[in-house]
Each structure stands twice: as C-alpha cells, then as structure tokens.
Scaffold this active site. Structure first.
Site, PDB file in Angstrom:
ATOM      1  CB  CYS A 257      46.635 140.649  14.298  1.00 14.99           C
ATOM      2  SG  CYS A 257      47.950 139.700  13.039  1.00 14.99           S
TER       3      CYS A 257
ATOM      4  CG  ASP B 145      75.484 135.194  35.442  1.00 18.78           C
ATOM      5  OD1 ASP B 145      74.462 135.267  35.806  1.00 18.78           O
ATOM      6  OD2 ASP B 145      76.124 134.202  35.125  1.00 18.78           O
TER       7      ASP B 145
ATOM      8  CB  CYS C 191      46.063 135.529  10.733  1.00 18.88           C
ATOM      9  SG  CYS C 191      47.362 136.502  10.677  1.00 18.88           S
TER      10      CYS C 191
ATOM     11  CB  CYS D 164      44.567 139.263   9.845  1.00 18.85           C
ATOM     12  SG  CYS D 164      44.392 138.775  11.530  1.00 18.85           S
TER      13      CYS D 164
ATOM     14  CE  LYS E 284      82.069 130.068  37.450  1.00 15.65           C
ATOM     15  NZ  LYS E 284      80.677 129.831  37.016  1.00 15.65           N
TER      16      LYS E 284
ATOM     17  NE  ARG F  80      75.911 125.130  44.394  1.00 16.08           N
ATOM     18  CZ  ARG F  80      76.427 126.027  43.776  1.00 16.08           C
ATOM     19  NH1 ARG F  80      77.696 126.077  43.524  1.00 16.08           N
ATOM     20  NH2 ARG F  80      75.729 127.034  43.364  1.00 16.08           N
TER      21      ARG F  80
ATOM     22  CE  LYS G  86      80.955 134.290  37.219  1.00 17.99           C
ATOM     23  NZ  LYS G  86      79.939 134.879  37.401  1.00 17.99           N
TER      24      LYS G  86
ATOM     25  CE1 TYR H 178      83.220 121.174  38.592  1.00 20.21           C
ATOM     26  CE2 TYR H 178      82.181 121.535  36.564  1.00 20.21           C
ATOM     27  CZ  TYR H 178      82.073 121.742  37.811  1.00 20.21           C
ATOM     28  OH  TYR H 178      81.029 122.340  38.554  1.00 20.21           O
TER      29      TYR H 178
ATOM     30  CE1 TYR I  38      72.804 136.909  43.401  1.00 23.12           C
ATOM     31  CE2 TYR I  38      74.967 136.015  42.592  1.00 23.12           C
ATOM     32  CZ  TYR I  38      73.927 135.943  43.666  1.00 23.12           C
ATOM     33  OH  TYR I  38      73.798 135.072  44.557  1.00 23.12           O
TER      34      TYR I  38
ATOM     35  CB  SER J 237      79.969 128.588  45.540  1.00 23.84           C
ATOM     36  OG  SER J 237      79.879 129.595  44.651  1.00 23.84           O
ATOM     37  CG  LEU J 238      84.427 128.014  42.027  1.00 21.07           C
ATOM     38  CD1 LEU J 238      84.649 127.885  40.369  1.00 21.07           C
ATOM     39  CD2 LEU J 238      85.970 127.286  42.396  1.00 21.07           C
TER      40      LEU J 238
ATOM     41  CG  ASP K 121      76.295 130.188  32.700  1.00 19.25           C
ATOM     42  OD1 ASP K 121      76.020 130.019  33.698  1.00 19.25           O
ATOM     43  OD2 ASP K 121      75.802 130.965  31.992  1.00 19.25           O
TER      44      ASP K 121
ATOM     45  CE  LYS L 178      88.428 123.308  39.009  1.00 21.68           C
ATOM     46  NZ  LYS L 178      87.606 122.181  38.550  1.00 21.68           N
TER      47      LYS L 178
ATOM     48  CD  GLU M 152      88.732 122.631  35.333  1.00 20.08           C
ATOM     49  OE1 GLU M 152      89.819 121.780  35.212  1.00 20.08           O
ATOM     50  OE2 GLU M 152      87.774 122.302  36.048  1.00 20.08           O
TER      51      GLU M 152
ATOM     52  CD  GLU N 289      78.322 123.717  36.122  1.00 16.51           C
ATOM     53  OE1 GLU N 289      78.874 123.000  37.279  1.00 16.51           O
ATOM     54  OE2 GLU N 289      77.644 124.875  36.226  1.00 16.51           O
TER      55      GLU N 289
ATOM     56  CB  CYS O  11      46.782 136.873  15.633  1.00 18.35           C
ATOM     57  SG  CYS O  11      45.740 136.731  14.345  1.00 18.35           S
TER      58      CYS O  11
HETATM   59  S1  IVH Z   1      85.136 123.656  40.538  1.00 18.41           S
HETATM   60  C1  IVH Z   1      84.809 123.235  44.997  1.00 18.41           C
HETATM   61  N1  IVH Z   1      85.094 123.781  37.912  1.00 18.41           N
HETATM   62  O1  IVH Z   1      80.772 127.172  38.886  1.00 18.41           O
HETATM   63  C2  IVH Z   1      85.109 123.848  43.624  1.00 18.41           C
HETATM   64  N2  IVH Z   1      83.507 124.477  38.869  1.00 18.41           N
HETATM   65  O2  IVH Z   1      80.506 129.545  40.337  1.00 18.41           O
HETATM   66  C3  IVH Z   1      83.988 123.462  42.891  1.00 18.41           C
HETATM   67  N3  IVH Z   1      81.500 125.272  37.436  1.00 18.41           N
HETATM   68  O3  IVH Z   1      79.698 125.791  41.765  1.00 18.41           O
HETATM   69  C4  IVH Z   1      83.837 124.075  41.802  1.00 18.41           C
HETATM   70  N4  IVH Z   1      82.553 125.251  35.663  1.00 18.41           N
HETATM   71  O4  IVH Z   1      78.896 124.765  39.557  1.00 18.41           O
HETATM   72  C5  IVH Z   1      84.450 124.030  38.761  1.00 18.41           C
HETATM   73  N5  IVH Z   1      85.458 124.097  35.675  1.00 18.41           N
HETATM   74  C6  IVH Z   1      84.810 124.100  36.658  1.00 18.41           C
HETATM   75  C7  IVH Z   1      83.182 124.543  36.515  1.00 18.41           C
HETATM   76  C8  IVH Z   1      82.815 124.865  37.760  1.00 18.41           C
HETATM   77  C9  IVH Z   1      81.585 125.647  36.159  1.00 18.41           C
HETATM   78  C10 IVH Z   1      80.292 126.007  38.288  1.00 18.41           C
HETATM   79  C11 IVH Z   1      80.285 124.974  39.470  1.00 18.41           C
HETATM   80  C12 IVH Z   1      80.485 125.922  40.970  1.00 18.41           C
HETATM   81  C13 IVH Z   1      80.272 127.407  40.136  1.00 18.41           C
HETATM   82  C14 IVH Z   1      80.724 128.462  40.951  1.00 18.41           C
END
Ligand code: IVH
Length: 683
Positions: free
Chosen positions: A416, A37, A439, A419, A119, A140, A322, A232, A40, A86-87, A121, A298, A117, A180, A434
């Site tokens: 192998c 990640d 074996c 054996c 995040k 999504r 992250k 969430y 990326y 996304s975030l 995965d 948030k 809170e 999630e 194998c």
């Molecule tokens: S809020 C509009 N809260 O992380 C805001 N996202 O990398 C929407 N994710 O698309 C996201 N834990 O799929 C939020 N506690 C959390 C999360 C969370 C995991 C995911 C979610 C989001 C992605 C972004």
C-alpha cells in the site's frame, strides 16, 4: 491491392464471424463490452462487405443477419407480437444522403419527410399496454422473443401503469410501445464509485450498467439503481387505426398518454433538413440527461414506413447516424494509486494534459490491474483517451505503433503506497486492497465520509480539518471525534477560538443526527443513502440495528420484509455488525453519548399494523401477494384468508374476486397497494 478470391476471403470471414459473435456475447449477455462501439461496428462492416462481395460465403446465422441476443438465465421468455429490430448505422453525411436516395428510389417520390431524434444508449425494451393498462415489459432478446422483465420494469418511476386518455382519441385495445431503458450519467457515476469502493469492477458505460441492472433477479436491488425509460416507437397495435398517420404525431400521442419521450425531436423535409437536424442534435446532446451515441432518422409517414419495409434485421425506413466518440491522444506520464475508504486501491493515469470535448483532461481512471493488463498500458505510452458516455475520461487503448522501446509492462505495487502493508486481492474481486484497517489514508477517508453532508454532516470538518486532526494522531476512528479536547484543538494554531467552539458544537449536535445518517456514515458496503433511510425506518436505533438478524430483513421464501432491501444488502448489514471491530465501535459511540434519532414515524418498529387484519385479493401492481403478506406481518399485522366482520382491510388488486364483493357487503374498508404502503410508513 489485387481483388481477393473467395478462397482467400473465407478464413477472414470465419475469423470476423467468431470475433463478432464473441463481442455480441460480451455486449448483450454479459453487459461487459471489451471494445468500443466504433471498433465493433468496423468489424461488423468488414464482415458485411465481404459477404456482399462473396455471396457464396453467406451462411445462415451470420451475425450480420441477426440483432444479437440479450436473453439471460432466470427469466421467462416472451414472444413479441411484432419483431423487434435493430438499425443500420452510418457515420457520414454522404451515407445519410445514400439512405435518402435509396428511399426516393424505393417509394418513387422525392418529397420525403423525416423525424430526427436522439439515439439513446440504453437497452431496448417493449412495453405492452392492454386497454390502457401496463401489462408487461420484455427485452429485445433475439428480436423474436425476449426476457420478461415486468417485475423489474415496475421499479421505473416514470413508466405509467395506466395511460392517460388523450383528447377524444380512443386508446388502442393493445399496443406494444418500444423504447430504451437507461441510466442517467449522474446515476452511472454514483454506482461506479460505489462499486470501486466495494472492490467490484466498474461498468464501462451507462448502457452496460443499465443492461446489467435490468437483468438482476432481485427487483429490490434493481430499484436501488434509478433506471429511467424513454419510449419512441410502436410495435404491434390493435386496432392499427388507433395510430396517427405520422411518427411525429405518434410521439406527441405518447406524451399525451403520459409516457416519457425524448425531450427533443426534429421534423425535417428532405435530406438537407434532416442533415441539419442531425447536426443540431449533436450540438445539444451534451445537455441531455442520458448518453446519446447518435441520431435516429426515421421516415415520418407510417404508411411510407410500411411501404419501405425491412431487411432481415433492420427497417429500411430508419437509420442511425453515429456520432464519433471524441478521442484524443496523449502521453501517460505515470500511474498513481488512490487508496479508498474501504482500502480499495484504484490506479489513476496521470496524463500530459490534453483537450478533449471542451475540457482539459490530465487524469483518468484505469479502474484496476486487470484493465491495465488487458489493454497493456505502460508508463511512457501514447494512449487514446475517450469520454465514455461523454463525461468520464477513460484510457481506451494504446498507440502500439508508437510505443517507446524502453516501456515496460506496468507492475501493480505489492505494498500500500500509504502504509506499506502488503496488498491483497480477495477472492472474486478485481481490486487489490490494503488490508490494514488502521491505514492512515483509509482512516481519513472513513472519517471524512462520516462527517460529510450526505452522512452526519458536521460543519467545519472537511478534508483539510480531518487531515490536520489525523495528522496529530487525535483521530484514529469515528469515535475519536467525540473525544476531541478544546485545549488540543486550540494548539492547532490555524483555528481561532470561535471556529474551535463552532466545530465542537457541531460535533456535539451530530450525536443526535438522524439514524439514517449514522447508518450511511458507517460505510457499510452496498448501503447508500436510500437504503440507509429504508433501514432506519424499521429500527429504533443503532443498538437495535446492530443486534438485527437476517430474519428481520428477509422472511421465508426469501421475501424481503423491508421495502428496497434485498438479500445482498441484508447480508452486508448483518456481516458489518457481526465484525467485532464494528460492534466495538457501536458500543464506543453509545458510551460517548451518541444517540441517533429514529425517524419520526410515530410508531415503534414492527407495530405499525398491530391489531389489524388484512385479506388479500387480486393482483397488485408491484408486490406479489407473498411480499405484501410478509410486509404486513413484519409490521405487526395479520393476514387472513377470508373476509369477516373482524377484517380491518381488504387489500385489492386487479381482477379481485368474490372477497371484494364480500368486503362491500360487510362494509369493510378496501385499500389498494399505494394505501398499504402509506400504512406501512412509506411514501
Ligand atoms: S428505432 C425498428 N429509435 O438503437 C426500429 N431505436 O442500434 C427500431 N435506439 O434497437 C429502433 N434510440 O434499441 C429507435 N430513438 C430511437 C432509438 C433507438 C436508441 C436503439 C434501439 C435499437 C438500437 C439500434
């Protein structure tokens, strides 16, 4: 460095776009990422920075302006009522403080409160409830529309079908709850172990496996893997006034409704407290049951969230912090090959021991030859080791700059190591195997598995004992266990008389172990404990199961007759017992007096519903009507189209029509799906 001109930046932008698009495809659609990640995010950030420096290079459809796309073949698409976003990511305290400063400027006030809170995965999903009833689950997708995964989401045990009313607060008429879907780390490891045994590629991390699972078309196969969900957030809601004023209260409301939420969140006043909460989360996250790759910060006030708004892909009111994956560098001393029960050869990295996230790591799986080749891992290299999902050490890459000149590419053994049989690679498999069923290592692993706690559970027959018995040549198959002689065992020396007698008694007792234990013990590909139990409920014994036909599992229209057993598993079971060697083993076991006990359901297979007539009406919560009918018929019941005095039960779901009225007039028992499952002998 001299500043770039747009003409110089252009080829790099094009290259980055192609690269990000390719990794998006691997991550979202194929659920098989090739880079971490972090790597990326670096690519994406470089692209975003260049686009910011050279706005003339911004093109529609650039991956920086979209949220990726997870849609797959075979699913209906469904339009979200409110876009799923996304975030934006940050990696440092300074960036978190910038995020706060931006919001202070935007909202014109300093006193901002946040919720912090985990995040999770996993895989983003939107769950719709109408009048408090679950109606739909959608991925999504591209943020605007996603795949309808309702059938698969119904396998999520903790997702409520009906929301509980919370004290005096009316439920919204309609609400999209965002969250999630994920796999626990434990389940992730279990499935990967099974996959490696079956010669299939292991999944890189729990997220990929969860994504790969939820996109399976066969809900029975999905149910096999215990997916979980945490919710969430809120998408569209009607009426909006049904929502509380803050995100913290919204999370509490979700809990009152019975919706699974993260076990911990922090409310923070100002950015200092928010940063402290991020660090607090980092300290406790190892104890959470899911992989967390960060913290989400948030704005707490929903009114302020609305005011802050969003960019084309992410809200301005939230940010993901992250956590850096823990990574260590060490030397690869050797690659050894492990031989599994099914003959799969798994390469293992033997490392110079190194401290990583609190534990010393000396070995790490290399999964298979393709992985070694793709990463060009060579003995003698300095390699980077990371804990994927914080638990399993994996070699992620090689420090190429410091490669010793004498390192040569790794060559997978042609024979192998146990054996000496030439290895093979079956079509469509990534693993080398194998092929020698005899074996010695495979034999030992098979016997060990059979005798283990999760199978027939023979006390005193652990790894060392199996090793000793096999070493003497007394045990070449499972059946040989039932031929062991007391006099021979006594010559082993290490076992005194009493323990020999105990072992022989335990082996004797195992002849009458429950049927599912034998089924699991035989090591049929794809058949774990849960599947073995489902199968055992429907067959009188080993003999009956060995003689079963595909039609006993799967009816017309490919509908499964046994809950939890889909086509793949049925084929694996039939294929297993069709092999002459396995047939012979069953016969041998029976001749030796092995008589597994069928479960005490009290009814012979196929007769649980004999003589009973059902009429189906309305929509059932998890089964289609065809599936319900197939199961009733498989259990000896009859399904009829209209209600009469002869009807035993009317099976009614949501929006049941006139048949339900008729049932009431005629005083016929009305049951729901849960009751049907009880009648079928399930839970
Ligand atoms: S809020 C509009 N809260 O992380 C805001 N996202 O990398 C929407 N994710 O698309 C996201 N834990 O799929 C939020 N506690 C959390 C999360 C969370 C995991 C995911 C979610 C989001 C992605 C972004």
């Amino acid at each position: 460095m001299a500043p770039m001109t747009p003409a110089e930046a252009q080829p790099r932008v094009a290259e980055l776009r192609a690269s990000v698009a390719r990794h998006d495809e691997l991550y979202y659609r194929k659920a098989a990422p090739e880079i971490s990640d972090l790597d990326y995010d670096r690519l994406k950030r470089e692209l975003a920075d260049l686009e910011q420096a050279f706005p003339e290079l911004i093109a529609p459809g650039s991956p920086t302006a979209s949220v990726g796309d997870d849609r797959a073949e075979g699913f209906q698409t469904y339009r979200h009522r409110e876009r799923m976003m996304s975030l934006d990511n940050t990696y440092s305290e300074a960036e978190l403080r910038e995020f706060h400063a931006r919001l202070v400027r935007l909202l014109g006030r300093e006193d901002l409160a946040y919720v912090v809170e985990p995040k999770i995965d996993g895989l983003a999903v939107s769950i719709t409830y109408e009048q408090g009833r679950f109606v739909r689950a959608v991925t999504r997708g591209n943020g605007v529309e996603g795949d309808d995964i309702t059938a698969n989401a119904l396998t999520l045990r903790t997702l409520p079908r009906v929301l509980k009313k919370s004290n005096g607060v009316p439920l919204p008429d309609l609400i999209e709850i965002r969250g999630e879907i994920f796999l626990t780390l434990e389940e992730f490891e279990r499935i990967n172990r099974e996959r490696e045994e079956a010669g299939e590629p292991a999944f890189a991390n729990p997220r990929s496996l969860a994504a790969g699972t939820i996109k399976q078309l066969d809900a029975a196969e999905v149910a096999r893997r215990k997916l979980e969900i945490v919710l969430y957030g809120c998408g569209h809601a009607e009426p909006r006034e049904a929502l509380p004023a803050t995100h913290g209260e919204f999370l509490s409301r979700l809990k009152e409704w019975g919706v699974p939420t993260a076990e911990r969140f922090w409310t923070a006043h100002g950015v200092d407290e928010a940063w402290a909460a991020v660090q607090a989360l980092d300290r406790v996250r190892a104890a959470l049951p899911y992989a967390t790759d960060g913290a989400v910060v948030k704005l707490d006030s929903l009114a302020q969230q609305r005011e802050a708004g969003a960019t084309s892909k992410a809200p301005r009111w939230a940010i993901a912090f992250k956590f850096a994956a823990e990574r260590a560098e060490t030397r690869l001393r050797a690659v050894t090959i492990q031989v599994g029960r099914t003959g799969v050869l798994t390469p293992v990295a033997e490392l110079e021991p190194v401290l990583l996230a609190g534990t010393t790591v000396a070995r790490a799986t290399l999964h298979n030859q393709d992985e070694i080749a793709r990463k060009d891992i060579r003995v003698g290299d300095l390699v980077f080791v990371e804990k994927a999902g914080e638990v399993i050490p994996a070699v992620v890459s090689v420090d190429l700059a410091r490669r010793p000149p004498e390192c040569v590419p790794y060559v997978f053994p042609e024979k192998c190591p146990a054996c000496g049989t030439p290895v093979v690679r079956l079509e469509g498999e990534v693993a080398f195997r194998c092929p020698n069923y005899e074996c010695p290592v495979q034999v030992r692993r098979r016997v060990q598995h059979f005798a283990s706690k999760a199978c027939v559970d023979i006390e005193g027959l652990g790894e060392a004992m199996v090793e000793a018995l096999a070493g003497q040549g007394w045990v070449k198959s499972i059946a040989d266990l039932y031929r062991l002689r007391r006099d021979d065992l006594l010559t082993l020396g290490k076992s005194v008389e009493k323990s020999t007698d105990n072992l022989l008694a335990a082996i004797e007792t195992s002849k009458g172990a429950e049927l599912w234990r034998f089924i699991h013990g035989l090591g049929i590909p794809h058949v774990g404990v849960a599947a073995a139990k489902d199968v055992a409920r429907r067959f009188a014994g080993l003999e009956a199961l060995a003689a079963a036909k595909y039609e006993d599992f799967i009816g017309e229209n490919k509908i499964s007759k046994i809950e939890g057993i889909g086509g793949t598993m049925a084929a694996a079971i039939i294929g297993h017992f069709n092999a002459p060697r396995q047939r012979a083993l069953v016969e041998e076991l029976l001749a030796l007096g092995v008589r597994p006990v069928a479960p005490a359901a009290g009814v012979a297979p196929g007769t649980a519903l004999a003589g009973k007539t059902f009429v189906l009406t309305g929509t059932l919560p998890t089964l289609t009507r065809e599936e319900a009918a197939a199961r009733i018929e498989a259990a000896g019941g009859k399904v009829s189209a209209s209600v009469s005095k002869k009807t035993t039960y009317v099976l009614a779901g949501a929006d049941a029509g006139s048949k339900l009225d008729k049932a009431r007039t005629l005083n016929v028992s009305v049951i729901d799906e849960a009751e049907l499952r009880r009648l079928l002998g399930g839970t």
